[in-house]
Design a protein around this motif. Structure first.
Motif, PDB file in Angstrom:
ATOM      1  N   GLY A  73      -2.640 -19.822  -1.531  1.00  0.00           N
ATOM      2  CA  GLY A  73      -3.171 -19.795  -2.895  1.00  0.00           C
ATOM      3  C   GLY A  73      -2.314 -18.983  -3.842  1.00  0.00           C
ATOM      4  N   GLU A  74      -2.929 -18.485  -4.901  1.00  0.00           N
ATOM      5  CA  GLU A  74      -2.213 -17.812  -5.978  1.00  0.00           C
ATOM      6  C   GLU A  74      -1.561 -16.500  -5.541  1.00  0.00           C
ATOM      7  OE1 GLU A  74      -3.525 -16.516 -10.291  1.00  0.00           O
ATOM      8  OE2 GLU A  74      -4.433 -18.424  -9.673  1.00  0.00           O
ATOM      9  N   ALA A  75      -2.282 -15.670  -4.806  1.00  0.00           N
ATOM     10  CA  ALA A  75      -1.730 -14.405  -4.321  1.00  0.00           C
ATOM     11  C   ALA A  75      -1.128 -14.607  -2.936  1.00  0.00           C
ATOM     12  CB  ALA A  75      -2.811 -13.340  -4.268  1.00  0.00           C
ATOM     13  N   ASP A  76      -0.130 -13.822  -2.643  1.00  0.00           N
ATOM     14  CA  ASP A  76       0.503 -13.895  -1.325  1.00  0.00           C
ATOM     15  C   ASP A  76      -0.211 -13.013  -0.303  1.00  0.00           C
ATOM     16  OD1 ASP A  76       2.727 -15.638  -2.036  1.00  0.00           O
ATOM     17  OD2 ASP A  76       3.425 -13.940  -3.240  1.00  0.00           O
ATOM     18  N   TYR A  77      -0.774 -11.896  -0.791  1.00  0.00           N
ATOM     19  CA  TYR A  77      -1.435 -10.942   0.098  1.00  0.00           C
ATOM     20  C   TYR A  77      -2.701 -10.405  -0.547  1.00  0.00           C
ATOM     21  CZ  TYR A  77       2.925 -10.919   2.690  1.00  0.00           C
ATOM     22  OH  TYR A  77       4.010 -11.308   3.415  1.00  0.00           O
ATOM     23  N   LEU A  78      -3.662 -10.056   0.310  1.00  0.00           N
ATOM     24  CA  LEU A  78      -4.864  -9.352  -0.117  1.00  0.00           C
ATOM     25  C   LEU A  78      -4.902  -8.042   0.652  1.00  0.00           C
ATOM     26  CD1 LEU A  78      -7.587  -9.198  -1.635  1.00  0.00           C
ATOM     27  CD2 LEU A  78      -8.618 -10.311   0.356  1.00  0.00           C
ATOM     28  N   LEU A  79      -4.989  -6.940  -0.088  1.00  0.00           N
ATOM     29  CA  LEU A  79      -5.038  -5.624   0.520  1.00  0.00           C
ATOM     30  C   LEU A  79      -6.414  -5.021   0.315  1.00  0.00           C
ATOM     31  CD1 LEU A  79      -1.726  -4.138  -0.961  1.00  0.00           C
ATOM     32  CD2 LEU A  79      -2.015  -5.541   1.105  1.00  0.00           C
ATOM     33  N   LYS A  80      -6.922  -4.337   1.309  1.00  0.00           N
ATOM     34  CA  LYS A  80      -8.122  -3.519   1.166  1.00  0.00           C
ATOM     35  C   LYS A  80      -7.635  -2.079   1.157  1.00  0.00           C
ATOM     36  CE  LYS A  80     -12.583  -2.350   3.202  1.00  0.00           C
ATOM     37  NZ  LYS A  80     -13.468  -2.559   4.366  1.00  0.00           N
ATOM     38  N   VAL A  81      -7.979  -1.367   0.085  1.00  0.00           N
ATOM     39  CA  VAL A  81      -7.437  -0.041  -0.155  1.00  0.00           C
ATOM     40  C   VAL A  81      -8.582   0.945  -0.338  1.00  0.00           C
ATOM     41  CG1 VAL A  81      -6.014   1.309  -1.757  1.00  0.00           C
ATOM     42  CG2 VAL A  81      -5.395  -1.064  -1.239  1.00  0.00           C
ATOM     43  N   ALA A  82      -8.438   2.154   0.187  1.00  0.00           N
ATOM     44  CA  ALA A  82      -9.418   3.224  -0.022  1.00  0.00           C
ATOM     45  C   ALA A  82      -8.729   4.366  -0.747  1.00  0.00           C
ATOM     46  CB  ALA A  82      -9.979   3.707   1.304  1.00  0.00           C
ATOM     47  N   VAL A  83      -9.309   4.759  -1.887  1.00  0.00           N
ATOM     48  CA  VAL A  83      -8.785   5.875  -2.675  1.00  0.00           C
ATOM     49  C   VAL A  83      -9.948   6.774  -3.088  1.00  0.00           C
ATOM     50  CG1 VAL A  83      -6.727   4.671  -3.510  1.00  0.00           C
ATOM     51  CG2 VAL A  83      -8.867   4.498  -4.791  1.00  0.00           C
ATOM     52  N   GLY A  84      -9.602   7.960  -3.555  1.00  0.00           N
ATOM     53  CA  GLY A  84     -10.628   8.920  -3.925  1.00  0.00           C
ATOM     54  C   GLY A  84     -11.288   8.643  -5.251  1.00  0.00           C
ATOM     55  N   ASP A  85     -10.509   8.181  -6.220  1.00  0.00           N
ATOM     56  CA  ASP A  85     -11.053   7.961  -7.558  1.00  0.00           C
ATOM     57  C   ASP A  85     -10.142   7.000  -8.328  1.00  0.00           C
ATOM     58  OD1 ASP A  85      -8.834   9.517  -8.367  1.00  0.00           O
ATOM     59  OD2 ASP A  85     -10.040  11.339  -8.478  1.00  0.00           O
ATOM     60  N   LEU A  86     -10.499   6.723  -9.577  1.00  0.00           N
ATOM     61  CA  LEU A  86      -9.731   5.763 -10.373  1.00  0.00           C
ATOM     62  C   LEU A  86      -8.334   6.279 -10.709  1.00  0.00           C
ATOM     63  CD1 LEU A  86     -12.490   4.331 -12.730  1.00  0.00           C
ATOM     64  CD2 LEU A  86     -11.604   3.404 -10.576  1.00  0.00           C
ATOM     65  N   LYS A  87      -8.183   7.576 -10.857  1.00  0.00           N
ATOM     66  CA  LYS A  87      -6.867   8.146 -11.121  1.00  0.00           C
ATOM     67  C   LYS A  87      -5.940   7.895  -9.925  1.00  0.00           C
ATOM     68  CE  LYS A  87      -4.757  12.263 -12.999  1.00  0.00           C
ATOM     69  NZ  LYS A  87      -4.988  13.577 -13.584  1.00  0.00           N
ATOM     70  N   GLU A  88      -6.472   8.068  -8.737  1.00  0.00           N
ATOM     71  CA  GLU A  88      -5.694   7.799  -7.522  1.00  0.00           C
ATOM     72  C   GLU A  88      -5.374   6.310  -7.401  1.00  0.00           C
ATOM     73  OE1 GLU A  88      -5.996   8.595  -2.718  1.00  0.00           O
ATOM     74  OE2 GLU A  88      -7.353   9.690  -4.054  1.00  0.00           O
ATOM     75  N   LEU A  89      -6.302   5.450  -7.800  1.00  0.00           N
ATOM     76  CA  LEU A  89      -6.037   4.009  -7.814  1.00  0.00           C
ATOM     77  C   LEU A  89      -4.903   3.697  -8.776  1.00  0.00           C
ATOM     78  CD1 LEU A  89      -6.579   1.039  -7.175  1.00  0.00           C
ATOM     79  CD2 LEU A  89      -8.403   1.097  -8.911  1.00  0.00           C
TER      80      LEU A  89
END
Length: 160
Positions: free
Chosen positions: A107-123
């Motif tokens: 499809g449109e994206a090549d990869y899907l990542l699941k990511v865990a971060v502490g907050d939006l700044k870290e994202l």
């Protein structure tokens, strides 16, 4: 490649199911659940591990309890589709602890990542300082999970 499961008997399936439910069970406790002796369980478990059916064991940690309160799904499109570029991206994924899962897609994206971060700044740092500047990446789109309804899912096993 489809795995040939014909070598698994009903005891193997019950053992796999019991381990999925609670991987901390001793061989004695597994023996009671499966209906075999502890030594038979030990041999079967070792065989399933050696064959790669059982890939490992881990504790399930609540991400929020360790300061990782934001789960994000990130769609990544590569800038070129070459073996070297894919290898560079795979290296980035392997070396980035915030990436919990990575899946190659159609499809449109090549990869899907699941990511865990502490907050939006870290994202923001993750996307703008790690993903976007990487030589293999063309586009990134992220989606923040508002609530996790089911995790981790147990694999559906045939009835024994």
């Amino acid at each position: 490649m489809v795995r040939d499961v014909s070598g698994l008997d009903s005891f193997d399936w019950r053992l796999i199911d019991a381990l999925q439910q609670d991987a901390s069970l001793t061989n004695g406790a597994l023996a009671e659940k499966v209906g075999l002796s502890a030594s038979q369980i030990s041999r079967r478990r070792q065989r399933l591990e050696e064959e790669g059916t059982i890939r490992g064991y881990r504790a399930l940690i609540d991400p929020a309890a360790i300061g990782l309160g934001v789960t994000v799904f990130v769609h990544v499109a590569l800038n070129t589709h070459s073996r070297d570029n894919a290898r560079r991206f795979r290296d980035l994924v392997r070396l980035t602890p915030a990436i919990l899962e990575a899946h190659a897609l159609t499809g449109e994206a090549d990869y899907l990542l699941k990511v865990a971060v502490g907050d939006l700044k870290e994202l923001s740092r993750f996307v703008n300082e790690i993903l976007m500047p990487h030589e293999s990446v063309a586009r990134v789109r992220s989606e923040i999970a508002l609530e996790t309804l089911k995790e981790p899912g147990l694999l559906p096993l045939p009835s024994s």
